[in-house]
Design a protein around this motif. Structure first.
Motif, PDB file in Angstrom:
ATOM      1  N   SER A 247      52.058  34.269  41.437  1.00 34.79           N
ATOM      2  CA  SER A 247      51.240  35.063  42.358  1.00 34.79           C
ATOM      3  C   SER A 247      49.936  35.507  41.704  1.00 34.79           C
ATOM      4  N   PHE A 248      50.028  36.015  40.483  1.00 28.04           N
ATOM      5  CA  PHE A 248      48.833  36.526  39.821  1.00 28.04           C
ATOM      6  C   PHE A 248      47.889  35.395  39.415  1.00 28.04           C
ATOM      7  N   LEU A 249      48.436  34.242  39.034  1.00 28.73           N
ATOM      8  CA  LEU A 249      47.575  33.105  38.712  1.00 28.73           C
ATOM      9  C   LEU A 249      46.822  32.632  39.959  1.00 28.73           C
ATOM     10  N   THR A 250      47.514  32.597  41.091  1.00 28.25           N
ATOM     11  CA  THR A 250      46.859  32.201  42.345  1.00 28.25           C
ATOM     12  C   THR A 250      45.767  33.193  42.715  1.00 28.25           C
ATOM     13  N   ALA A 251      46.063  34.488  42.567  1.00 32.22           N
ATOM     14  CA  ALA A 251      45.060  35.508  42.880  1.00 32.22           C
ATOM     15  C   ALA A 251      43.831  35.357  41.994  1.00 32.22           C
ATOM     16  N   ALA A 252      44.046  35.076  40.699  1.00 29.71           N
ATOM     17  CA  ALA A 252      42.919  34.896  39.785  1.00 29.71           C
ATOM     18  C   ALA A 252      42.077  33.689  40.194  1.00 29.71           C
ATOM     19  N   ALA A 253      42.745  32.618  40.634  1.00 28.40           N
ATOM     20  CA  ALA A 253      42.011  31.428  41.067  1.00 28.40           C
ATOM     21  C   ALA A 253      41.161  31.733  42.300  1.00 28.40           C
ATOM     22  N   VAL A 254      41.693  32.550  43.212  1.00 24.22           N
ATOM     23  CA  VAL A 254      40.923  32.934  44.405  1.00 24.22           C
ATOM     24  C   VAL A 254      39.732  33.787  44.012  1.00 24.22           C
ATOM     25  N   VAL A 255      39.967  34.781  43.127  1.00 25.23           N
ATOM     26  CA  VAL A 255      38.891  35.680  42.710  1.00 25.23           C
ATOM     27  C   VAL A 255      37.780  34.898  42.007  1.00 25.23           C
ATOM     28  N   ALA A 256      38.131  33.849  41.277  1.00 20.49           N
ATOM     29  CA  ALA A 256      37.119  33.056  40.562  1.00 20.49           C
ATOM     30  C   ALA A 256      36.084  32.474  41.524  1.00 20.49           C
ATOM     31  N   ARG A 257      36.481  32.253  42.786  1.00 20.37           N
ATOM     32  CA  ARG A 257      35.540  31.716  43.772  1.00 20.37           C
ATOM     33  C   ARG A 257      34.456  32.726  44.148  1.00 20.37           C
ATOM     34  N   PHE A 258      34.714  34.007  43.889  1.00 15.25           N
ATOM     35  CA  PHE A 258      33.743  35.040  44.241  1.00 15.25           C
ATOM     36  C   PHE A 258      32.681  35.233  43.157  1.00 15.25           C
ATOM     37  N   GLY A 259      32.837  34.572  42.010  1.00 15.19           N
ATOM     38  CA  GLY A 259      31.842  34.670  40.956  1.00 15.19           C
ATOM     39  C   GLY A 259      32.355  35.363  39.704  1.00 15.19           C
ATOM     40  N   ALA A 260      31.570  35.242  38.628  1.00 16.42           N
ATOM     41  CA  ALA A 260      31.983  35.763  37.327  1.00 16.42           C
ATOM     42  C   ALA A 260      32.148  37.277  37.328  1.00 16.42           C
ATOM     43  N   ALA A 261      31.267  37.987  38.039  1.00 17.60           N
ATOM     44  CA  ALA A 261      31.351  39.452  38.057  1.00 17.60           C
ATOM     45  C   ALA A 261      32.661  39.913  38.694  1.00 17.60           C
ATOM     46  N   SER A 262      33.042  39.275  39.804  1.00 18.01           N
ATOM     47  CA  SER A 262      34.299  39.629  40.459  1.00 18.01           C
ATOM     48  C   SER A 262      35.495  39.296  39.576  1.00 18.01           C
ATOM     49  N   LEU A 263      35.428  38.154  38.889  1.00 20.85           N
ATOM     50  CA  LEU A 263      36.536  37.774  38.014  1.00 20.85           C
ATOM     51  C   LEU A 263      36.664  38.744  36.843  1.00 20.85           C
ATOM     52  N   ALA A 264      35.540  39.160  36.282  1.00 17.10           N
ATOM     53  CA  ALA A 264      35.578  40.139  35.185  1.00 17.10           C
ATOM     54  C   ALA A 264      36.150  41.474  35.661  1.00 17.10           C
ATOM     55  N   ALA A 265      35.715  41.924  36.848  1.00 18.50           N
ATOM     56  CA  ALA A 265      36.230  43.179  37.399  1.00 18.50           C
ATOM     57  C   ALA A 265      37.727  43.076  37.687  1.00 18.50           C
ATOM     58  N   HIS A 266      38.144  41.912  38.184  1.00 18.32           N
ATOM     59  CA  HIS A 266      39.568  41.688  38.458  1.00 18.32           C
ATOM     60  C   HIS A 266      40.378  41.770  37.167  1.00 18.32           C
ATOM     61  N   GLN A 267      39.841  41.194  36.090  1.00 19.13           N
ATOM     62  CA  GLN A 267      40.539  41.232  34.801  1.00 19.13           C
ATOM     63  C   GLN A 267      40.691  42.665  34.299  1.00 19.13           C
ATOM     64  N   ILE A 268      39.637  43.463  34.445  1.00 23.51           N
ATOM     65  CA  ILE A 268      39.702  44.860  34.008  1.00 23.51           C
ATOM     66  C   ILE A 268      40.771  45.615  34.800  1.00 23.51           C
ATOM     67  N   ALA A 269      40.700  45.504  36.134  1.00 21.01           N
ATOM     68  CA  ALA A 269      41.651  46.229  36.979  1.00 21.01           C
ATOM     69  C   ALA A 269      43.078  45.750  36.763  1.00 21.01           C
ATOM     70  N   LEU A 270      43.238  44.419  36.602  1.00 21.63           N
ATOM     71  CA  LEU A 270      44.585  43.867  36.439  1.00 21.63           C
ATOM     72  C   LEU A 270      45.212  44.306  35.121  1.00 21.63           C
ATOM     73  N   GLN A 271      44.431  44.292  34.028  1.00 20.31           N
ATOM     74  CA  GLN A 271      44.976  44.724  32.747  1.00 20.31           C
ATOM     75  C   GLN A 271      45.337  46.210  32.778  1.00 20.31           C
ATOM     76  N   LEU A 272      44.522  47.011  33.452  1.00 23.00           N
ATOM     77  CA  LEU A 272      44.856  48.427  33.597  1.00 23.00           C
ATOM     78  C   LEU A 272      46.105  48.606  34.451  1.00 23.00           C
ATOM     79  N   TRP A 273      46.223  47.802  35.505  1.00 20.24           N
ATOM     80  CA  TRP A 273      47.405  47.864  36.362  1.00 20.24           C
ATOM     81  C   TRP A 273      48.656  47.502  35.563  1.00 20.24           C
ATOM     82  N   MET A 274      48.546  46.462  34.717  1.00 20.79           N
ATOM     83  CA  MET A 274      49.671  46.054  33.880  1.00 20.79           C
ATOM     84  C   MET A 274      50.036  47.149  32.890  1.00 20.79           C
TER      85      MET A 274
END
Length: 439
Positions: A247-274
């Motif tokens: 699930s999380f790998l699929t979500a990351a692949a989707v977020v990558a389509r929104f651009g590098a800034a969105s992917l970086a923000a997703h990584q920050i939020a996801l690591q904090l969530w973890m």
């Protein structure tokens, strides 16, 4: 009337807190050590730090498999302890330790064979891949110790001994944190020094937990029937974990389509969530031990009362985390990046990130209740249904309709809501509360 047992726990909130507090310290020790390790290696330069990130990611898979083993061990051993048979509870730890030793040796073999291709696939450059491969080939030698330590944590939690795991884990992590800079710099080992410190700490930790088993003076003979039962329980927990990873790998692949800034923000939020999930797991682990003991003692009503209190404690802890996250919505992303585009993207995910924490606290606590009850098959099915039926379609829809990072995190929030609904349905049904020394 339900029968009692010397191992049966009191169904109090205070008992949960007393067991969860030292567990939280144990859970936090490893990520805090990794922060120290990253700070030491970071002085070697960006390539070394990137190499550590790749190699550490591969070792994280080993740690995840070890946690699956620990959860299964706690569930089975806690029932024996609740039934008043401490020796049988420790015997579950013996069998788990044999699995850990075999699994750790297999990890060394697979790790040495696959280190090159795996690091090249994950690294962005040949220089980073070379450093990651060198680090991982040394660090993976600590895999048997890592798995022995997680198995040891499992049975010691089951017998409600939190003192020894606390001493062992803090001791080896402090020793490794002190050795790492010495090996990296004065000893001149560079990045390899970090791997040596890591493998040495894992091996020492495993030996300490083996010593704890030897002190119990129980038979160390492998028992194929019990090994098979532990593997079956571990299989369901493993499949549950794989559903999360997909699930999380699929979500990351989707977020990558929104651009590098969105992917970086997703990584920050996801690591904090973890990280938040990791901390809230202290309640889940306490619930595993206490619920398993109550059911082993034949006290289903006690187990149900513990489930309610665990859910309340999880909700309270989740609410506290939510308040901190909401208060830091403008500050926390700036700890990780100076890019205003990433800050703006993180703001899209932040409301969902904060709002789901109280619900997530209850979900994690109830996960622990059902793992403690040995109801791993239902947990597996819940996770697969919620992932395939809610999270994946929601994340894909966010990509299809260009809903941005906020859409993906809304899907994650719905995933948590779906799991909560299914877990509460199980709790109300009562079929999870099966008493006896074995489920």
């Amino acid at each position: 009337m339900e029968r009692g047992s010397p191992g049966a726990p009191e169904a109090s909130l205070g008992r949960l807190v007393r067991l969860a507090a030292p567990t939280l310290v144990v859970l936090a020790a490893e990520p805090l050590y990794l922060l120290v390790d990253s700070a030491v290696v970071g002085r070697l330069g960006a390539v070394a730090l990137a190499s550590l990130a790749v190699g550490g990611g591969l070792m994280a898979v080993c740690a995840w498999l070890g946690n699956v083993l620990a959860y299964g061990t706690t569930s089975r051993a806690a029932r024996q302890f609740g039934a008043g048979d401490r020796a049988a509870a420790v015997a579950e730890g013996v069998q788990a330790s044999w699995l850990a030793l075999a699994g750790g040796c297999l990890m060394i073999l697979v790790g040495q064979l696959s280190a090159g291709p795996a690091c090249r696939a994950l690294a962005g450059s040949s220089e980073v891949a070379a450093g990651a491969e060198a680090w991982f080939r040394v660090a993976v030698l600590g895999a048997p110790g890592l798995l022995l330590a997680t198995a040891g944590n499992g049975w010691l939690r089951a017998v409600q001994d939190t003192a020894r795991p606390l001493r062992y884990v803090l001791g080896v992590n402090l020793l490794s944190a002190a050795a790492c800079p010495l090996l990296v710099y004065p000893a001149g080992l560079g990045l390899t020094g970090s791997a040596v410190a890591n493998a040495g700490a894992q091996t020492l930790g495993g030996l300490l937990f083996v010593r704890a088993l030897l002190a119990e003076r129980v038979s160390l003979r492998p028992r194929p029937a019990e090994l098979g039962e532990q593997l079956r329980l571990g299989r369901d927990l493993l499949l549950r974990g794989l559903a999360f990873q997909a699930s999380f790998l699929t979500a990351a692949a989707v977020v990558a389509r929104f651009g590098a800034a969105s992917l970086a923000a997703h990584q920050i939020a996801l690591q904090l969530w973890m990280f938040c999930a990791f901390c809230l797991d202290a309640v889940a682990i306490a619930a595993q031990a206490l619920v398993g003991a109550a059911l082993g003692a034949g006290q289903a009503a006690q187990a149900r009362a513990l489930a309610r209190r665990a859910a309340s404690l999880g909700a309270g802890c989740g609410t506290a985390v939510a308040v901190l996250i909401a208060a830091g919505w403008q500050v926390i992303p700036r700890w990780f990046t100076d890019d205003p585009r990433v800050w703006a993207a993180a703001a899209d995910a932040w409301p969902w990130f904060a709002a789901m924490q109280p619900l997530a606290g209850v979900v994690f606590a109830l996960d622990g209740v059902l793992i403690g009850a040995g109801d791993a098959r239902y947990l597996r099915d819940v996770t697969i249904v919620a992932a395939a039926g809610v999270f994946l379609p929601g994340a894909l829809a966010a990509g299809w309709w260009d809903l941005g990072l906020g859409g993906v995190w809304a899907a994650l929030a719905l995933f948590v809501v779906a799991r909560l609904a299914l877990l509460l349905a199980r709790l109300r049904h009562g079929g999870w509360a099966v008493t006896g020394s074995r489920r």
